[in-house]
Design a protein around this motif. Structure first.
Motif, PDB file in Angstrom:
ATOM      1  N   ALA A  75      44.964  26.804  20.618  1.00 48.30           N
ATOM      2  CA  ALA A  75      45.179  26.855  22.066  1.00 48.30           C
ATOM      3  C   ALA A  75      46.155  27.978  22.414  1.00 48.30           C
ATOM      4  O   ALA A  75      47.147  28.189  21.720  1.00 48.30           O
ATOM      5  CB  ALA A  75      45.738  25.519  22.552  1.00 48.30           C
ATOM      6  N   SER A  76      45.861  28.711  23.489  1.00 50.81           N
ATOM      7  CA  SER A  76      46.826  29.676  24.015  1.00 50.81           C
ATOM      8  C   SER A  76      46.412  30.029  25.425  1.00 50.81           C
ATOM      9  O   SER A  76      45.246  29.866  25.796  1.00 50.81           O
ATOM     10  CB  SER A  76      46.883  30.930  23.151  1.00 50.81           C
ATOM     11  OG  SER A  76      45.852  31.816  23.501  1.00 50.81           O
ATOM     12  N   ASP A  77      47.375  30.494  26.219  1.00 50.96           N
ATOM     13  CA  ASP A  77      47.014  30.910  27.560  1.00 50.96           C
ATOM     14  C   ASP A  77      47.803  32.149  27.970  1.00 50.96           C
ATOM     15  O   ASP A  77      47.339  33.261  27.804  1.00 50.96           O
ATOM     16  CB  ASP A  77      47.218  29.746  28.544  1.00 50.96           C
ATOM     17  CG  ASP A  77      46.608  30.027  29.910  1.00 50.96           C
ATOM     18  OD1 ASP A  77      45.999  31.101  30.061  1.00 50.96           O
ATOM     19  OD2 ASP A  77      46.747  29.188  30.806  1.00 50.96           O
ATOM     20  N   CYS A  78      49.013  31.985  28.476  1.00 50.70           N
ATOM     21  CA  CYS A  78      49.721  33.132  29.060  1.00 50.70           C
ATOM     22  C   CYS A  78      50.214  34.143  28.030  1.00 50.70           C
ATOM     23  O   CYS A  78      50.320  35.321  28.305  1.00 50.70           O
ATOM     24  CB  CYS A  78      50.887  32.656  29.910  1.00 50.70           C
ATOM     25  SG  CYS A  78      52.297  32.081  28.956  1.00 50.70           S
ATOM     26  N   ARG A  79      50.545  33.666  26.845  1.00 53.35           N
ATOM     27  CA  ARG A  79      51.087  34.495  25.764  1.00 53.35           C
ATOM     28  C   ARG A  79      52.380  35.210  26.154  1.00 53.35           C
ATOM     29  O   ARG A  79      52.687  36.286  25.638  1.00 53.35           O
ATOM     30  CB  ARG A  79      50.059  35.499  25.264  1.00 53.35           C
ATOM     31  CG  ARG A  79      48.794  34.816  24.778  1.00 53.35           C
ATOM     32  CD  ARG A  79      48.247  35.435  23.531  1.00 53.35           C
ATOM     33  NE  ARG A  79      47.089  34.694  23.063  1.00 53.35           N
ATOM     34  CZ  ARG A  79      46.374  35.030  22.010  1.00 53.35           C
ATOM     35  NH1 ARG A  79      46.703  36.095  21.320  1.00 53.35           N
ATOM     36  NH2 ARG A  79      45.350  34.306  21.634  1.00 53.35           N
ATOM     37  N   GLU A  80      53.064  34.673  27.133  1.00 56.43           N
ATOM     38  CA  GLU A  80      54.386  35.236  27.438  1.00 56.43           C
ATOM     39  C   GLU A  80      55.454  34.147  27.502  1.00 56.43           C
ATOM     40  O   GLU A  80      56.512  34.319  28.085  1.00 56.43           O
ATOM     41  CB  GLU A  80      54.363  36.079  28.718  1.00 56.43           C
ATOM     42  CG  GLU A  80      53.809  35.350  29.926  1.00 56.43           C
ATOM     43  CD  GLU A  80      53.669  36.266  31.136  1.00 56.43           C
ATOM     44  OE1 GLU A  80      53.605  35.743  32.244  1.00 56.43           O
ATOM     45  OE2 GLU A  80      53.650  37.498  30.947  1.00 56.43           O
ATOM     46  N   GLY A  81      55.161  33.002  26.895  1.00 58.89           N
ATOM     47  CA  GLY A  81      56.180  31.983  26.691  1.00 58.89           C
ATOM     48  C   GLY A  81      56.496  31.109  27.880  1.00 58.89           C
ATOM     49  O   GLY A  81      57.562  30.491  27.928  1.00 58.89           O
ATOM     50  N   ILE A  82      55.629  31.061  28.893  1.00 58.53           N
ATOM     51  CA  ILE A  82      55.964  30.234  30.040  1.00 58.53           C
ATOM     52  C   ILE A  82      54.978  29.101  30.321  1.00 58.53           C
ATOM     53  O   ILE A  82      55.255  28.241  31.131  1.00 58.53           O
ATOM     54  CB  ILE A  82      56.137  31.066  31.339  1.00 58.53           C
ATOM     55  CG1 ILE A  82      54.898  31.900  31.596  1.00 58.53           C
ATOM     56  CG2 ILE A  82      57.387  31.914  31.284  1.00 58.53           C
ATOM     57  CD1 ILE A  82      54.909  32.548  32.980  1.00 58.53           C
ATOM     58  N   CYS A  83      53.811  29.098  29.640  1.00 58.70           N
ATOM     59  CA  CYS A  83      52.808  28.106  30.050  1.00 58.70           C
ATOM     60  C   CYS A  83      52.830  26.828  29.226  1.00 58.70           C
ATOM     61  O   CYS A  83      52.454  25.764  29.696  1.00 58.70           O
ATOM     62  CB  CYS A  83      51.415  28.715  30.036  1.00 58.70           C
ATOM     63  SG  CYS A  83      50.742  28.948  28.388  1.00 58.70           S
ATOM     64  N   GLY A  84      53.279  26.898  27.980  1.00 57.49           N
ATOM     65  CA  GLY A  84      53.339  25.709  27.143  1.00 57.49           C
ATOM     66  C   GLY A  84      52.017  25.296  26.544  1.00 57.49           C
ATOM     67  O   GLY A  84      51.869  24.173  26.080  1.00 57.49           O
ATOM     68  N   THR A  85      51.031  26.207  26.549  1.00 58.13           N
ATOM     69  CA  THR A  85      49.722  25.850  26.002  1.00 58.13           C
ATOM     70  C   THR A  85      49.673  26.012  24.494  1.00 58.13           C
ATOM     71  O   THR A  85      49.132  25.171  23.789  1.00 58.13           O
ATOM     72  CB  THR A  85      48.613  26.731  26.630  1.00 58.13           C
ATOM     73  OG1 THR A  85      48.732  26.643  28.032  1.00 58.13           O
ATOM     74  CG2 THR A  85      47.237  26.273  26.193  1.00 58.13           C
ATOM     75  N   GLY A 114      61.323  31.222  14.161  1.00 62.35           N
ATOM     76  CA  GLY A 114      62.354  31.629  15.126  1.00 62.35           C
ATOM     77  C   GLY A 114      62.853  30.449  15.944  1.00 62.35           C
ATOM     78  O   GLY A 114      62.096  29.538  16.263  1.00 62.35           O
ATOM     79  N   GLN A 115      64.162  30.496  16.294  1.00 64.79           N
ATOM     80  CA  GLN A 115      64.732  29.431  17.127  1.00 64.79           C
ATOM     81  C   GLN A 115      64.277  29.576  18.567  1.00 64.79           C
ATOM     82  O   GLN A 115      64.231  30.689  19.094  1.00 64.79           O
ATOM     83  CB  GLN A 115      66.257  29.552  17.109  1.00 64.79           C
ATOM     84  CG  GLN A 115      66.946  28.661  16.106  1.00 64.79           C
ATOM     85  CD  GLN A 115      68.448  28.713  16.298  1.00 64.79           C
ATOM     86  OE1 GLN A 115      68.990  29.744  16.678  1.00 64.79           O
ATOM     87  NE2 GLN A 115      69.111  27.611  16.030  1.00 64.79           N
ATOM     88  N   ASN A 116      63.999  28.461  19.228  1.00 63.60           N
ATOM     89  CA  ASN A 116      63.706  28.426  20.659  1.00 63.60           C
ATOM     90  C   ASN A 116      62.703  29.490  21.097  1.00 63.60           C
ATOM     91  O   ASN A 116      62.902  30.178  22.091  1.00 63.60           O
ATOM     92  CB  ASN A 116      65.000  28.575  21.468  1.00 63.60           C
ATOM     93  CG  ASN A 116      65.997  27.481  21.121  1.00 63.60           C
ATOM     94  OD1 ASN A 116      67.029  27.762  20.543  1.00 63.60           O
ATOM     95  ND2 ASN A 116      65.660  26.246  21.426  1.00 63.60           N
ATOM     96  N   THR A 117      61.635  29.621  20.317  1.00 61.27           N
ATOM     97  CA  THR A 117      60.625  30.645  20.623  1.00 61.27           C
ATOM     98  C   THR A 117      59.231  30.026  20.523  1.00 61.27           C
ATOM     99  O   THR A 117      58.938  29.360  19.538  1.00 61.27           O
ATOM    100  CB  THR A 117      60.725  31.805  19.600  1.00 61.27           C
ATOM    101  OG1 THR A 117      62.097  32.164  19.464  1.00 61.27           O
ATOM    102  CG2 THR A 117      59.928  33.002  20.033  1.00 61.27           C
ATOM    103  N   PRO A 118      58.386  30.229  21.535  1.00 62.54           N
ATOM    104  CA  PRO A 118      57.026  29.702  21.431  1.00 62.54           C
ATOM    105  C   PRO A 118      56.202  30.505  20.426  1.00 62.54           C
ATOM    106  O   PRO A 118      56.554  31.650  20.121  1.00 62.54           O
ATOM    107  CB  PRO A 118      56.480  29.876  22.850  1.00 62.54           C
ATOM    108  CG  PRO A 118      57.281  30.971  23.443  1.00 62.54           C
ATOM    109  CD  PRO A 118      58.628  30.914  22.807  1.00 62.54           C
ATOM    110  N   ALA A 119      55.113  29.923  19.943  1.00 65.27           N
ATOM    111  CA  ALA A 119      54.302  30.576  18.907  1.00 65.27           C
ATOM    112  C   ALA A 119      53.833  31.957  19.341  1.00 65.27           C
ATOM    113  O   ALA A 119      53.776  32.885  18.536  1.00 65.27           O
ATOM    114  CB  ALA A 119      53.105  29.697  18.560  1.00 65.27           C
TER     115      ALA A 119
END
Lengths: 249, 251
Positions: free
Chosen positions: A55-65, A78-83
């Motif tokens: 799953a992926s959507d925005c790819r800029e760390g704001i959507c949570g997908t 990495g700490q506190n970083t989305p995939a």
């Protein structure tokens, strides 16, 4: 860079899954983990084989997908970083990377690395909102919220609902997710009115699917929104407050 | 998680399953957590008091009676005449017994729930460090401490052979202590148990603060410091006593 990938392959919710080993010889350090998967999938598609589902959507760390488990850790090293923001320079040349879905009994696998996070939606449906008609925006300065309170509330409102906290927790608890919402809304003028009822409904719903908090602190370490670990304390405190108070606010 | 059967009703609504992992339990997890936090802090206070009382081992005898023996006699007579002889002592014992049963029930019930919620894929690659290790080993350290408490009661409270020293005499607290710690294997058991107590207590105090809803930066900092200071003081105090006897420094 050369990487050996072990990627989770699972045809559907009722099938057993397994790891499939893939060799990548031409990965670049700037690639994100999701781009690495795109790169692998291109090869699969060219050969007419079934690509890996993730799953992926925005790819800029704001959507949570997006969200997958990388070497046992949700989202990656990495700490506190989305995939989607985890770059391959965190890995060494020739390393083996294990990619699998978020792991929790509350997240059934839909396919490969896509999981169903409906259990979180269910918690949110119990009170993650303001249920009164808030009307149009009020005039400036008619509702007083001081800067400190609004910042504190916003820190907790930052949750993007990716669900990594549950996958990071050895107990499968959703305390960071739920606590963040409880703190966020309990500090705002309209949210305050339903503080007790919200805590009662949301925390009671947690019982059905999620574990308890042992304060491992893993959730706050992986949270892409940087929700503070103190949010987990809100779950017990707000629920106990609602029980003693016995009122809706 | 892999499902056994497709949940057609859920799939029709865009979900994989509507089946919750468990029915809502009789005693909710948040209640169990509060019970464990309160009983745990009660035990933390108890071990501090227990250690402070036993340090009278080092006080000189007054008027022929050992200071520690006098303290033992005081524990039996405290609260008189409001309570009968040993009345207050038995109240404390009853409270501690109820507390430990509640604490153990909570630990096993919550562990079972969290195992079910996590599913078959256990978390790996944790952050590591002392706190993480103490957190992970809570159940193990707790079980070891329970076994140690039973051992300790048989040894120095009930005087049951062969765990207690051969010449155990009720009321002769200091003599019993010296007799028991003169046996090296027993001293080693006590020292090891105190290391487990340190791990259990350091995480327990931190966790209790969190479960009781302490989120303010200053209070949180205070509990973080207490979570190291209290266990350290208790454990060092409790390790020094058996060691000093075993090394022949107390007679």
């Amino acid at each position: 860079m050369k990487l050996t990938l072990e990627i989770w392959r699972q045809a559907g919710p009722t099938q057993e899954g397994h790891f499939e080993t893939v060799q990548v010889d031409d990965a670049s350090e700037q690639m994100s983990i999701l781009e690495l998967l795109d790169h692998v999938n291109e090869g699969y598609i060219e050969r007419g084989e079934e690509p890996f589902a993730f799953a992926s959507d925005c790819r800029e760390g704001i959507c949570g997908t997006c969200g997958l488990t990388v070497n046992g850790r949700p989202h990656g090293p990495g700490q506190n970083t989305p995939a989607c923001q985890q770059r391959l320079f965190n890995f060494t040349d020739g390393q083996t990377i294990k990619l699998e879905p978020f792991r929790s009994a509350a997240y059934p696998v839909i396919k490969d690395m896509i999981v169903d996070r409906a259990a979180l939606d269910h918690v949110m449906e119990q009170g993650g909102y303001v249920s009164m008609d808030a009307g149009t925006a009020p005039d400036a300065d008619t509702l007083h919220v001081n800067h400190e309170t609004s910042e504190y509330s916003l820190d907790h409102a930052a949750c993007i609902g990716c669900g990594a906290c549950v996958a990071a927790c050895p107990n499968g608890a959703a305390h960071l997710f739920t606590g963040a919402k409880l703190v966020h809304l309990s500090l705002m003028p309209l949210g305050k009115e339903e503080r007790g009822r919200r805590a009662r409904n949301m925390v009671d719903d947690l019982e059905a699917n999620f574990g308890h908090c042992s304060l491992y602190g893993e959730c706050a370490d992986v949270c892409p929104a940087g929700v503070p670990l103190t949010a987990v304390s809100a779950v017990t405190r707000e629920r106990a407050r609602a029980a003693f108070r016995g009122k809706d606010d | 998680m892999t499902l056994r059967n497709p949940d057609r009703e859920a799939v029709a609504h865009g979900h994989i399953t509507n089946e919750p992992i468990r029915q809502k339990p009789g005693v909710p997890s948040w209640v169990l957590k509060l019970i464990m936090a309160v009983t745990g802090l009660l035990f933390a206070l108890f071990v501090v008091g227990h250690m402070a009382g036993n340090l009278k081992l080092y006080l000189p005898a007054e008027g022929g009676d050992e200071a520690l023996d006098e303290y033992g006699a005081f524990l039996r007579s405290m609260g008189e005449p409001l309570f009968p002889h040993e009345g207050a002592l038995w109240i404390i014992r009853a409270v501690l017994l109820v507390a430990i049963i509640a604490h153990i029930y909570g630990a096993f019930a919550l562990t079972a729930r969290s195992k079910a919620s996590r599913g078959k894929f256990r978390r790996s690659n944790l952050m590591g460090g002392l706190d993480s290790f103490a957190t992970k080993s809570m159940l193990v350290t707790g079980i070891v401490l329970l076994l140690f408490i039973i051992f300790h009661l048989l040894d120095l409270t009930l005087g049951v052979q062969p765990i207690a020293p051969g010449d155990f005499a009720e009321g002769a607290v200091k003599a019993n202590m010296i007799a028991t710690f003169s046996r090296w294997p027993v001293t080693i058991v006590y020292v090891i148990a105190m290391c487990f107590l340190f791990l259990h207590l350091t995480h327990g105090i931190r966790l209790a603060a969190s479960d009781l809803g302490i989120t303010g930066a200053k209070w949180r900092q205070t509990f973080l410091i207490l979570a190291y200071v209290i266990p350290a003081v208790v454990c060092i105090g409790n390790i020094v006593m058996p060691l000093s006897v075993a090394l022949g420094l107390v007679s």
